[in-house]
Design a protein around this motif. Structure first.
Motif, PDB file in Angstrom:
ATOM      1  N   UNK A  74       0.839  -1.197   0.000  1.00 43.29           N
ATOM      2  CA  UNK A  74       0.000   0.000   0.000  1.00 43.29           C
ATOM      3  C   UNK A  74       0.875   1.249   0.000  1.00 43.29           C
ATOM      4  N   UNK A  75       0.409   2.296  -0.672  1.00 42.87           N
ATOM      5  CA  UNK A  75       1.063   3.607  -0.757  1.00 42.87           C
ATOM      6  C   UNK A  75       2.285   3.636  -1.662  1.00 42.87           C
ATOM      7  N   UNK A  76       2.433   2.652  -2.484  1.00 45.20           N
ATOM      8  CA  UNK A  76       3.535   2.606  -3.446  1.00 45.20           C
ATOM      9  C   UNK A  76       3.013   3.204  -4.747  1.00 45.20           C
ATOM     10  N   UNK A  77       3.216   4.515  -4.941  1.00 45.70           N
ATOM     11  CA  UNK A  77       2.523   5.219  -6.015  1.00 45.70           C
ATOM     12  C   UNK A  77       3.422   5.894  -7.046  1.00 45.70           C
ATOM     13  N   UNK A 122       6.914  -0.181   6.864  1.00 44.12           N
ATOM     14  CA  UNK A 122       5.948   0.619   7.628  1.00 44.12           C
ATOM     15  C   UNK A 122       6.578   1.914   8.124  1.00 44.12           C
ATOM     16  N   UNK A 123       7.845   1.852   8.534  1.00 43.55           N
ATOM     17  CA  UNK A 123       8.562   3.046   8.991  1.00 43.55           C
ATOM     18  C   UNK A 123       8.696   4.083   7.873  1.00 43.55           C
ATOM     19  N   UNK A 124       8.608   3.629   6.630  1.00 40.83           N
ATOM     20  CA  UNK A 124       8.732   4.522   5.477  1.00 40.83           C
ATOM     21  C   UNK A 124       7.377   4.899   4.880  1.00 40.83           C
ATOM     22  N   UNK A 125       6.295   4.475   5.529  1.00 38.88           N
ATOM     23  CA  UNK A 125       4.961   4.838   5.060  1.00 38.88           C
ATOM     24  C   UNK A 125       4.303   3.828   4.142  1.00 38.88           C
ATOM     25  N   UNK A 148      -0.280  24.514  -2.393  1.00 40.11           N
ATOM     26  CA  UNK A 148      -0.241  23.265  -1.624  1.00 40.11           C
ATOM     27  C   UNK A 148      -0.747  22.115  -2.465  1.00 40.11           C
ATOM     28  N   UNK A 149       0.134  21.185  -2.703  1.00 39.93           N
ATOM     29  CA  UNK A 149      -0.259  19.970  -3.407  1.00 39.93           C
ATOM     30  C   UNK A 149      -0.269  18.842  -2.398  1.00 39.93           C
ATOM     31  N   UNK A 150      -1.012  17.808  -2.721  1.00 38.93           N
ATOM     32  CA  UNK A 150      -1.119  16.647  -1.839  1.00 38.93           C
ATOM     33  C   UNK A 150      -0.324  15.493  -2.404  1.00 38.93           C
ATOM     34  N   UNK A 151       0.330  14.719  -1.545  1.00 41.34           N
ATOM     35  CA  UNK A 151       0.979  13.495  -2.037  1.00 41.34           C
ATOM     36  C   UNK A 151      -0.080  12.580  -2.649  1.00 41.34           C
ATOM     37  N   UNK A 152       0.299  11.861  -3.701  1.00 38.65           N
ATOM     38  CA  UNK A 152      -0.681  11.039  -4.415  1.00 38.65           C
ATOM     39  C   UNK A 152      -1.348   9.998  -3.546  1.00 38.65           C
ATOM     40  N   UNK A 153      -0.627   9.479  -2.558  1.00 43.16           N
ATOM     41  CA  UNK A 153      -1.237   8.471  -1.702  1.00 43.16           C
ATOM     42  C   UNK A 153      -2.181   9.069  -0.658  1.00 43.16           C
ATOM     43  N   UNK A 154      -2.237  10.390  -0.591  1.00 42.78           N
ATOM     44  CA  UNK A 154      -3.134  11.052   0.375  1.00 42.78           C
ATOM     45  C   UNK A 154      -4.346  11.668  -0.310  1.00 42.78           C
ATOM     46  N   UNK A 155      -4.449  11.540  -1.621  1.00 42.34           N
ATOM     47  CA  UNK A 155      -5.567  12.147  -2.368  1.00 42.34           C
ATOM     48  C   UNK A 155      -6.813  11.331  -2.150  1.00 42.34           C
TER      49      UNK A 155
END
Length: 186
Positions: A6-9, A55-58, A179-186
């Motif tokens: 997850x979150x590998x974008x 997990x430590x890297x998100x 302000x842009x959002x990281x892709x995994x936070x959209x």
């Protein structure tokens, strides 16, 4: 053996994950957005350490089918919006259904259930993030951006942009607080 992450974008995410695999003495067959293919299952202790490091890297290794499907859908959309310079030849529902070999109505219902928003709204949010990026770079006119992202008109793009951000594209650009959002936070 496949692991779903997850979150590998983005390509940088792939590099970071490859680095963690190497640090854990794991040699992947392939690493793509959201997936790691290993020649064999790692030892439980090795897998646990990899999970901790990631997990430590998100990042997060996913173990349920629904979560893996959500990541696949998100990665398809991110690829279409952020990594492709040409407009899709088919509509979003057709592309997703064809890529994943599932009925789109099933995927749409599943996505809404798990993510709390529709696939279409997620797609629009990703497109708006791309518009923000292109506005900040100041290389294209709003008309060119609308064309690149498949909007029927500048008015349609502006309407969606304002609906998502609360600002018009020109006001967003002039504010300077881009302000842009990281892709995994959209």
């Amino acid at each position: 053996m496949k692991l779903f992450v997850k979150n590998m974008v983005c390509d940088r995410c792939i590099m970071v994950v490859k680095d963690q695999l190497q640090k854990n003495n794991l040699t992947p067959v392939q690493v793509t957005l959201g997936e790691i293919e290993l020649p064999q299952a790692p030892a439980p202790q090795q897998l646990q350490q990899l999970e901790t490091d990631l997990k430590a890297l998100g990042f997060e290794i996913m173990d349920d089918r629904k979560s893996r499907m959500m990541e696949k859908i998100k990665n398809i959309i991110i690829g279409l919006v952020h990594r492709s310079d040409e407009k899709p030849s088919a509509n979003l529902s057709t592309i997703i259904a064809a890529e994943l070999h599932y009925d789109y109505n099933y995927l749409s219902a599943l996505f809404s259930e798990v993510e709390g928003i529709t696939i279409e709204k997620y797609f629009i949010r990703q497109k708006i993030e791309r518009v923000k990026e292109l506005l900040v770079y100041d290389e294209y006119t709003l008309s060119e951006i609308a064309g690149q992202l498949g909007y029927s008109s500048v008015a349609h793009l502006s309407s969606q942009f304002k609906q998502v951000t609360g600002l018009t594209p020109s006001h967003y650009k002039s504010v300077g607080n881009n302000k842009r959002n990281p892709l995994d936070k959209v």
